[in-house]
Design an enzyme around this catalytic site. Structure first.
Site: not given
Ligand code: PLP
Length: 419
Positions: A129, A200, A225-226, A378
């Site tokens: 990511f 992560d 938030y996921k 997705r």
């Molecule tokens: C959604 C996601 C993030 C989001 O990071 P924010 O700092 O909350 O915007 C980070 N890493 C991964 C792997 C994600 O899927």
């Protein structure tokens, strides 16, 4: 292949089915995007109204103590900790995933530099990511810092681990394909090379059982938030193994991470344990919403918890893949996720050269999934609220979009700022 009647029967017999009632889902919408933004838990709405009217409106500043607002980062952290195999007091809810990653990478790098200043690399898959890479890059760009980000393919990672690797940074579930990594094996490989791991869990926390301790992990961050349904921009979480948590050193030394924030001392003294990772004042409204989101998972414990949810997520994903593969054959969709359900997280991706307009045309027919550049459709399979029949209905609507060519309509070509 399961028929519609069979799917309806599975739903009727599903012991997890009542959990769907915890969410205020819009009528007629098939929501396959819980891997990007979880839906609204009914109790979050009630809780926020109560918080606004009673705790903020009437209680005013007294609520920091009377409603224990100040305890939210640890309380919510502990609730999340139960879903990821953390012990009490090991997890906090705070900031964003990006910021927590910054703090934990810095802490891991500081630990490694103590033992060997030449160990200063953060090693990560080049297709992880992007914010994770950007944050590691940013750490490397700090003046005087020796930190360097080293990227390579996932396949080349084991060879790339070496005497300079301070930290191996991995996402447990790939945000594009949904591929699930073997946490235990990667921790062992990192440790054999003298490296620490930072995981992560953004696409795995709340989606599958995680046991950070049993897997031998060092540090972890993840998203609120996921699959944790904490609401847009919800605080994230951070975890450190207790063997490291006595000495967490990072540069964002704000007062909430001080041993005694309200002593107002002129110098910084870190709070013991994971609390040293706190920086500024917690966003109370967002924390309260996240607390309710996580509470749905706590309720789910009495329905079988994460193992039952995982089994359902695998069954739903497989049904969707089978249904799309048959019903939409010949329309150019290609499965981008691992075919083996045990190697997938909780979302399923298909490649298509016109994935963007297809995702938009599908949303116009009430199936909300998402698009990831350049060519991925997705579908998030959140087992707390999705049903077997939803998989078949989503497939029918997708087939309709492909067969009619509805996605070719100009309105679906317009790119929006958020995908
Ligand atoms: C959604 C996601 C993030 C989001 O990071 P924010 O700092 O909350 O915007 C980070 N890493 C991964 C792997 C994600 O899927």
């Amino acid at each position: 292949m399961m028929s519609r009647d069979e799917a309806l029967q599975r739903d009727a017999q599903d012991p997890l089915a009542p959990l769907r009632e915890a969410f205020a889902l819009p009528e007629g919408i098939l929501y396959l995007d819980g891997h990007s933004l979880g839906p609204l838990p009914r109790l979050s709405r009630e809780r926020l109204i109560e918080l606004l009217d009673r705790e903020w409106g009437q209680g005013l500043i007294r609520s920091w103590n009377d409603a224990d607002w100040i305890g939210l980062p640890q309380r919510v952290g502990d609730a999340i900790g139960q879903l990821i195999g953390a012990g009490p007091g090991e997890t906090i809810a705070a900031d964003s995933t990006s910021i927590n990653l910054f703090k934990l990478l810095a802490a891991a790098l500081a630990l490694q530099a103590d033992a060997d200043p030449a160990r200063c690399q953060v090693l990560a898959p080049a297709d992880t990511f992007p914010t994770d890479l950007y944050i590691a890059e940013g750490l490397g760009a700090l003046p005087g810092g020796p930190t360097r980000l080293q990227r390579c393919t996932l396949e080349a990672l084991p060879q790339a681990l070496g005497p300079q690797t301070a930290v191996l940074m991995l996402a447990q579930v790939d945000f594009r394909t949904g591929a699930l990594l073997d946490m235990t094996a990667w921790n062992a490989a990192a440790h054999a090379a003298g490296a620490l791991t930072v995981w992560d869990l953004s696409h795995s926390a709340g989606a599958l059982p995680i046991d950070l301790h049993a897997a031998g992990s060092d540090f972890a961050v993840g998203c609120g938030y996921k699959y944790l349904n904490g609401g847009p921009g919800a605080p994230a979480f951070a975890w450190a193994h207790p063997r490291h948590a006595g000495a967490l050193r990072h540069p964002l030394t704000g007062w909430m991470g001080h041993a005694e924030p309200f002593a107002f001392e002129p110098g910084y003294r870190p709070a013991p344990g994971i609390r040293a990772l706190l920086c500024g004042t917690p966003p109370v409204l967002s924390m309260a919403a996240l607390e309710q989101g996580v509470a749905v998972h706590t309720v789910a414990t009495s329905f079988g918890g994460m193992p039952a949810l995982r089994a359902k997520s695998m069954a739903l994903s497989q049904l969707l893949i089978d249904a799309i593969s048959r019903r939409c054959a010949g329309h150019g969709l290609e499965l981008a996720s691992p075919a083996d359900p045990s190697l997938r997280g909780s979302h399923v991706s298909f490649r298509h050269p016109h994935a963007w307009p297809i995702s938009q045309a599908l949303a116009a027919r009430g199936v909300i999934g998402d698009f990831r550049a350049p060519d991925l459709l997705r579908f998030g399979i959140a087992p707390l609220y999705l049903r077997y029949a939803d998989m078949l209905e989503a497939t029918e609507r997708l087939a309709g979009v492909l067969e009619t060519g509805a996605w070719r309509d100009e309105e679906f070509l317009v790119r929006r700022p958020v995908t």
